[in-house]
Scaffold this motif. Structure first.
Motif, PDB file in Angstrom:
ATOM      1  N   ALA A  21      32.855 -41.162 -88.976  1.00 37.05           N
ATOM      2  CA  ALA A  21      31.717 -40.582 -88.259  1.00 37.05           C
ATOM      3  C   ALA A  21      30.397 -41.176 -88.725  1.00 37.05           C
ATOM      4  O   ALA A  21      29.512 -41.470 -87.915  1.00 37.05           O
ATOM      5  CB  ALA A  21      31.700 -39.068 -88.448  1.00 37.05           C
ATOM      6  N   SER A  22      30.274 -41.401 -90.020  1.00 35.44           N
ATOM      7  CA  SER A  22      28.977 -41.863 -90.500  1.00 35.44           C
ATOM      8  C   SER A  22      28.769 -43.352 -90.246  1.00 35.44           C
ATOM      9  O   SER A  22      27.677 -43.858 -90.439  1.00 35.44           O
ATOM     10  CB  SER A  22      28.822 -41.534 -91.993  1.00 35.44           C
ATOM     11  OG  SER A  22      30.035 -41.730 -92.652  1.00 35.44           O
ATOM     12  N   HIS A  23      29.840 -44.079 -89.823  1.00 37.60           N
ATOM     13  CA  HIS A  23      29.663 -45.506 -89.561  1.00 37.60           C
ATOM     14  C   HIS A  23      29.636 -45.844 -88.092  1.00 37.60           C
ATOM     15  O   HIS A  23      29.122 -46.876 -87.706  1.00 37.60           O
ATOM     16  CB  HIS A  23      30.779 -46.306 -90.244  1.00 37.60           C
ATOM     17  CG  HIS A  23      30.722 -46.186 -91.734  1.00 37.60           C
ATOM     18  ND1 HIS A  23      29.669 -46.675 -92.475  1.00 37.60           N
ATOM     19  CD2 HIS A  23      31.565 -45.610 -92.614  1.00 37.60           C
ATOM     20  CE1 HIS A  23      29.876 -46.414 -93.749  1.00 37.60           C
ATOM     21  NE2 HIS A  23      31.015 -45.759 -93.866  1.00 37.60           N
ATOM     22  N   LEU A  24      30.229 -45.005 -87.257  1.00 36.87           N
ATOM     23  CA  LEU A  24      30.269 -45.312 -85.834  1.00 36.87           C
ATOM     24  C   LEU A  24      29.153 -44.580 -85.102  1.00 36.87           C
ATOM     25  O   LEU A  24      29.044 -43.361 -85.217  1.00 36.87           O
ATOM     26  CB  LEU A  24      31.616 -44.900 -85.228  1.00 36.87           C
ATOM     27  CG  LEU A  24      32.799 -45.815 -85.486  1.00 36.87           C
ATOM     28  CD1 LEU A  24      34.002 -45.338 -84.702  1.00 36.87           C
ATOM     29  CD2 LEU A  24      32.473 -47.256 -85.127  1.00 36.87           C
ATOM     30  N   PRO A  25      28.339 -45.343 -84.380  1.00 35.31           N
ATOM     31  CA  PRO A  25      27.319 -44.668 -83.585  1.00 35.31           C
ATOM     32  C   PRO A  25      27.987 -43.866 -82.476  1.00 35.31           C
ATOM     33  O   PRO A  25      29.029 -44.244 -81.969  1.00 35.31           O
ATOM     34  CB  PRO A  25      26.508 -45.825 -82.994  1.00 35.31           C
ATOM     35  CG  PRO A  25      27.434 -46.997 -83.016  1.00 35.31           C
ATOM     36  CD  PRO A  25      28.324 -46.799 -84.205  1.00 35.31           C
ATOM     37  N   GLY A  26      27.417 -42.750 -82.121  1.00 34.24           N
ATOM     38  CA  GLY A  26      27.999 -41.927 -81.056  1.00 34.24           C
ATOM     39  C   GLY A  26      28.915 -40.852 -81.586  1.00 34.24           C
ATOM     40  O   GLY A  26      29.215 -39.898 -80.892  1.00 34.24           O
ATOM     41  N   LEU A  27      29.378 -41.012 -82.824  1.00 38.63           N
ATOM     42  CA  LEU A  27      30.216 -39.962 -83.393  1.00 38.63           C
ATOM     43  C   LEU A  27      29.403 -39.154 -84.384  1.00 38.63           C
ATOM     44  O   LEU A  27      28.779 -39.702 -85.293  1.00 38.63           O
ATOM     45  CB  LEU A  27      31.430 -40.571 -84.107  1.00 38.63           C
ATOM     46  CG  LEU A  27      32.542 -41.111 -83.213  1.00 38.63           C
ATOM     47  CD1 LEU A  27      33.721 -41.545 -84.061  1.00 38.63           C
ATOM     48  CD2 LEU A  27      32.959 -40.090 -82.182  1.00 38.63           C
ATOM     49  N   LYS A  28      29.399 -37.836 -84.191  1.00 32.21           N
ATOM     50  CA  LYS A  28      28.683 -36.981 -85.117  1.00 32.21           C
ATOM     51  C   LYS A  28      29.633 -36.485 -86.191  1.00 32.21           C
ATOM     52  O   LYS A  28      30.845 -36.404 -85.979  1.00 32.21           O
ATOM     53  CB  LYS A  28      28.073 -35.792 -84.367  1.00 32.21           C
ATOM     54  CG  LYS A  28      26.763 -36.172 -83.665  1.00 32.21           C
ATOM     55  CD  LYS A  28      26.102 -34.967 -83.068  1.00 32.21           C
ATOM     56  CE  LYS A  28      26.812 -34.584 -81.837  1.00 32.21           C
ATOM     57  NZ  LYS A  28      26.361 -33.737 -80.877  1.00 32.21           N
ATOM     58  N   VAL A  29      29.079 -36.185 -87.334  1.00 35.81           N
ATOM     59  CA  VAL A  29      29.909 -35.680 -88.419  1.00 35.81           C
ATOM     60  C   VAL A  29      30.478 -34.318 -88.038  1.00 35.81           C
ATOM     61  O   VAL A  29      31.623 -34.006 -88.320  1.00 35.81           O
ATOM     62  CB  VAL A  29      29.088 -35.594 -89.714  1.00 35.81           C
ATOM     63  CG1 VAL A  29      29.846 -34.827 -90.784  1.00 35.81           C
ATOM     64  CG2 VAL A  29      28.761 -36.996 -90.206  1.00 35.81           C
ATOM     65  N   ALA A  30      29.687 -33.510 -87.396  1.00 36.61           N
ATOM     66  CA  ALA A  30      30.173 -32.213 -86.958  1.00 36.61           C
ATOM     67  C   ALA A  30      29.349 -31.762 -85.768  1.00 36.61           C
ATOM     68  O   ALA A  30      28.266 -32.288 -85.521  1.00 36.61           O
ATOM     69  CB  ALA A  30      30.077 -31.185 -88.085  1.00 36.61           C
ATOM     70  N   GLY A  31      29.869 -30.804 -85.046  1.00 42.48           N
ATOM     71  CA  GLY A  31      29.147 -30.295 -83.886  1.00 42.48           C
ATOM     72  C   GLY A  31      30.058 -30.245 -82.683  1.00 42.48           C
ATOM     73  O   GLY A  31      31.174 -30.767 -82.697  1.00 42.48           O
ATOM     74  N   TRP A  32      29.597 -29.588 -81.633  1.00 38.53           N
ATOM     75  CA  TRP A  32      30.438 -29.400 -80.460  1.00 38.53           C
ATOM     76  C   TRP A  32      29.542 -29.390 -79.243  1.00 38.53           C
ATOM     77  O   TRP A  32      29.115 -28.354 -78.771  1.00 38.53           O
ATOM     78  CB  TRP A  32      31.203 -28.086 -80.587  1.00 38.53           C
ATOM     79  CG  TRP A  32      32.270 -27.883 -79.553  1.00 38.53           C
ATOM     80  CD1 TRP A  32      32.201 -27.047 -78.482  1.00 38.53           C
ATOM     81  CD2 TRP A  32      33.541 -28.502 -79.493  1.00 38.53           C
ATOM     82  NE1 TRP A  32      33.354 -27.115 -77.763  1.00 38.53           N
ATOM     83  CE2 TRP A  32      34.203 -27.999 -78.363  1.00 38.53           C
ATOM     84  CE3 TRP A  32      34.200 -29.460 -80.287  1.00 38.53           C
ATOM     85  CZ2 TRP A  32      35.489 -28.398 -77.995  1.00 38.53           C
ATOM     86  CZ3 TRP A  32      35.482 -29.846 -79.931  1.00 38.53           C
ATOM     87  CH2 TRP A  32      36.101 -29.320 -78.792  1.00 38.53           C
ATOM     88  N   GLY A  33      29.166 -30.603 -78.772  1.00 36.06           N
ATOM     89  CA  GLY A  33      28.283 -30.661 -77.625  1.00 36.06           C
ATOM     90  C   GLY A  33      28.761 -31.691 -76.632  1.00 36.06           C
ATOM     91  O   GLY A  33      29.190 -31.380 -75.536  1.00 36.06           O
ATOM     92  N   SER A  34      28.756 -32.962 -77.065  1.00 41.58           N
ATOM     93  CA  SER A  34      29.154 -34.031 -76.158  1.00 41.58           C
ATOM     94  C   SER A  34      30.669 -34.225 -76.239  1.00 41.58           C
ATOM     95  O   SER A  34      31.304 -33.830 -77.200  1.00 41.58           O
ATOM     96  CB  SER A  34      28.452 -35.327 -76.554  1.00 41.58           C
ATOM     97  OG  SER A  34      28.948 -35.755 -77.803  1.00 41.58           O
ATOM     98  N   PRO A  35      31.245 -34.849 -75.194  1.00 38.81           N
ATOM     99  CA  PRO A  35      32.689 -35.101 -75.198  1.00 38.81           C
ATOM    100  C   PRO A  35      33.153 -35.879 -76.426  1.00 38.81           C
ATOM    101  O   PRO A  35      34.270 -35.675 -76.903  1.00 38.81           O
ATOM    102  CB  PRO A  35      32.908 -35.919 -73.911  1.00 38.81           C
ATOM    103  CG  PRO A  35      31.781 -35.544 -73.022  1.00 38.81           C
ATOM    104  CD  PRO A  35      30.617 -35.238 -73.923  1.00 38.81           C
ATOM    105  N   ALA A  36      32.316 -36.770 -76.948  1.00 41.88           N
ATOM    106  CA  ALA A  36      32.718 -37.572 -78.106  1.00 41.88           C
ATOM    107  C   ALA A  36      32.987 -36.700 -79.328  1.00 41.88           C
ATOM    108  O   ALA A  36      33.693 -37.110 -80.254  1.00 41.88           O
ATOM    109  CB  ALA A  36      31.642 -38.601 -78.418  1.00 41.88           C
TER     110      ALA A  36
END
Ligand code: ATP
Ligand code: SF4
Ligand code: MG
Lengths: 325, 309
Positions: B155-170
């Motif tokens: 998560a911390s290396h790929l843009p678009g992926l958040k460490v945590a959360g529940w909003g976007s499909p990603a």
């Protein structure tokens, strides 16, 4: 030259507990349209011999150490490779197996299983293949074949399944049919029907048959030539008549003696003493020596393999005084 | 077939009732009560609250009231900790868990089944050995280890992926991966075992003797039977996946249903606990039934109509 000539076939299993010499120098041949038998006790290597020919053994542990199997004068089945072998399996050489209850795929309809050789080898379309399949089920005596072809194997009895196996193995008109104890798992009344069926179909199609069994009575009914197998080797080979009239090797004679029908009523059933040898041990000399009761054990060879020799025209046997006396 | 389904549903009802009974009395046996808090609430206020939630009635009356209300009014009572109807809480959180669980199952099947099939075909090769070692690790390493590892290294290396959360499909990807890997590992092992079992059967040799090429040997002759153990496993494990995981939801901040299993106990919220437990039980019953029906379709020897299981 014969249709199939097997020379000095050796198939060993390399297992954790050592090398099992399941087939140790077997030779036989079949002519067009003829029937040969291979007889031997359980574990003598009959199935392994035949599976070796079609590459049906799991390798490893199995390995074909030596030998050749020349089919139709040109192809060595043992060295031609999987690709060539696949064009022969199920097309030019068909096979039926010992246990009809487990030899058909329980998850597939009979129809899909029986048309498979046609679709694979003849490139037939499904509709035409189905027509032929129904016809061939009819030929092996399955009632209402156009109905039954859509059923699953578990809806058939053992005898019916073996009929399906026969129809499936013969559907491409193969030149050779290998029958590995096709009647052993069936009850006696059905055995006779299946034997008759194999014989009629063979006559109609001109197929050569390699018939494996441990039942000499069956041999006398359908084979022209017999190979007696013991511990991975053939100990005697002759035409059926002379086998029953003048058996030579002590093992053959013991086998004949142990057929219930040949025994005097009220007498104890003759059984060959001892157990078949453990083929994972290297056998010096002859594997049958310890069980040789009928012959003269004192004349046995102790450290060399007996020579396989034609002692009378067409009658081959391990030529050894202790057995032949 | 229809009779089989009805039969099984009736059985399922019985199971659910047993589940309810056990959960009810276990909840009652919990020490404390819903309105015990740090704040000093007067006895009168507590009694008033108990009356609102019907907790002042006799145990037997309470025991009967809950299922009767479900059956007659379709109401699962109010959550004592949240003050909202339990069915609303489930309706709000279950869709999140469903999406997460479905993705996790998809991942598990896409990874586990092919891996198992390949391992079986290449039995005892390095592929098999490698795949099965990874699967063993997948089974042994818990989600609270896998989750943070994914957060740190992916998560911390790929843009678009958040460490945590529940909003976007990603946001579904990482928790679904965490949740699905264990199931993938089980599936790989089960598929391998099932395929090996089938590949050693006589009918495979028959097919080979007919000249069937090896790829068709797998797809046409072996796969159907070889997948049966995996299917039997997917049923109940799917129910578990879609009813949420407390650990994964906590790590990735997913507003799913899994949190309620734990929070209801902590808050001594027996109505919420009963609600999610019964819902989970219901899912298990349905999924097991679905797995059995699928098995019946795949294995013609299984007769669903008759009384055998
Ligand atoms: N996969 C295997 N691994 C090790 N040994 C094997 C394997 N398959 C067969 N064998 C051995 O090969 C020998 C010959 O077996 P085979 O099946 O050919 O006997 P058979 O003559 O056909 O007997 P039956 O009448 O019981 O069918 C046996 O001793 C058996 O233990
Ligand atoms: S006589 Fe020869 S063939 Fe016969 S058992 Fe003895 S060694 Fe074997
Ligand atoms: Mg055999």
């Amino acid at each position: 030259m014969s249709l199939l000539e097997v020379n000095n076939l050796k198939t060993y299993f390399h297992t954790r507990n050592g090398i099992v010499r399941a087939v140790d120098g077997v030779s036989f041949s079949v002519d067009k349209g003829k029937t040969i038998g291979i007889v031997g006790e359980s574990g003598s290597g009959k199935s392994v011999s035949c599976y070796s020919l079609l590459g049906l053994l799991p390798m490893p542990p199995a390995k074909i150490e030596e030998g050749e199997a020349i089919f139709d004068r040109s192809t060595d089945l043992l060295s031609c490779g999987e690709k060539v072998l696949r064009t022969i399996r199920g097309k030019r050489i068909g096979m039926i197996f010992q246990d009809p209850m487990t030899s058909l795929n329980p998850y597939m309809r009979i129809a899909d299983q029986i048309i498979e050789p046609l679709c694979l080898h003849m490139k037939m379309d499904k509709e035409k293949a189905l027509k032929k399949a129904i016809h061939s089920l009819d030929e092996v005596g399955i009632p209402e074949p156009d109905n039954r072809i859509n059923m699953y194997p578990h809806e058939f009895s053992g005898g019916m399944r073996q009929r399906v196996m026969i129809a499936m193995a013969l559907i491409t008109n193969p030149e050779i049919l290998i029958a590995d104890e096709p009647t052993t798992a069936l009850d006696v009344t059905i055995q006779k029907q299946i034997l008759d069926l194999i014989q009629t179909r063979q006559k109609e199609l001109g197929t050569a048959v390699i018939f494996i069994t441990h039942d000499l009575a069956v041999i006398s009914e359908i084979c022209e030539e017999v190979n007696i197998m013991y511990a991975g080797r053939i100990v005697e080979k002759t035409d059926t008549k002379s086998l029953f009239r003048t058996p030579k090797h002590a093992y053959t004679r013991s086998l004949l003696k142990s057929i219930p029908a040949n025994q005097v009523k009220g007498e104890k059933l003759y059984t060959i003493p001892g157990l078949p040898p453990d083929t994972s041990q290297i056998i010096r000399g002859c594997a049958f020596r310890e069980r040789n009761q009928i012959g003269d054990q004192n004349q046995c060879l102790t450290n060399s393999r007996p020579e396989f020799k034609e002692v009378e025209p067409g009658h081959w046997v391990q030529n050894c005084p202790g057995c032949l006396s | 077939m229809l009779r089989f389904i009805i039969n099984r549903l009736l059985q399922g009802l019985l199971v659910l009732f047993a589940l309810y009974t056990i959960t009810f009395f276990l909840a009652k046996a919990m020490p404390g009560e819903p309105f015990t808090t740090e704040k000093n609430i007067s006895e009168e206020a507590k009694a008033y609250q108990r009356a609102i939630y019907g907790l002042d009635k006799s145990l037997f009356e309470q025991y009967l009231r809950y299922p009767i209300n479900i059956l007659t009014k379709g109401s699962f009572a109010l959550s004592t900790s949240k003050g909202r109807p339990v069915e609303d809480i489930i309706a709000q959180s279950f869709p999140n868990s469903l999406i997460l669980g479905l993705s996790a199952l998809g991942i598990a099947i896409c990874i586990g089944v092919p891996l198992g099939v390949i391992s079986a075909i290449r039995k005892n090769s390095w592929v098999d050995w490698g795949a099965m070692s990874i699967a063993m690790i997948g089974i042994c390493v818990p989600a609270f280890t896998v989750g943070p590892l994914l957060q740190i290294y992916i998560a911390s290396h790929l843009p678009g992926l958040k460490v945590a959360g529940w909003g976007s499909p990603a946001d579904i990807i990482l928790p679904a991966l965490t949740l699905g890997l264990t199931t993938a590992a089980y599936l790989a092992r089960l598929t391998r075992g099932g395929m090996l079992e089938i590949l050693s059967q006589d009918f495979i040799r028959t097919a080979k003797a007919k000249g069937v090429p090896s790829n068709k040997l797998i797809t046409k002759h072996a796969l159907r039977g070889g997948l049966l153990p995996a299917i039997a496993f997917i049923g109940p494990s799917f129910a578990a996946l879609i009813s949420g995981s407390f650990i994964v939801e906590t790590i990735f901040q997913v507003p799913g249903m899994g949190q309620h299993f734990v929070n209801a106990v902590i808050a001594r919220d027996e109505f919420l606990l009963l609600g999610v437990a019964l819902f989970f039980g219901f899912l298990i019953v349905i999924m097991n039934l679905a797995a059995d029906i699928l098995t019946g379709i795949m294995d013609p020897r299984v007769r669903l109509g008759s009384n055998q299981k």
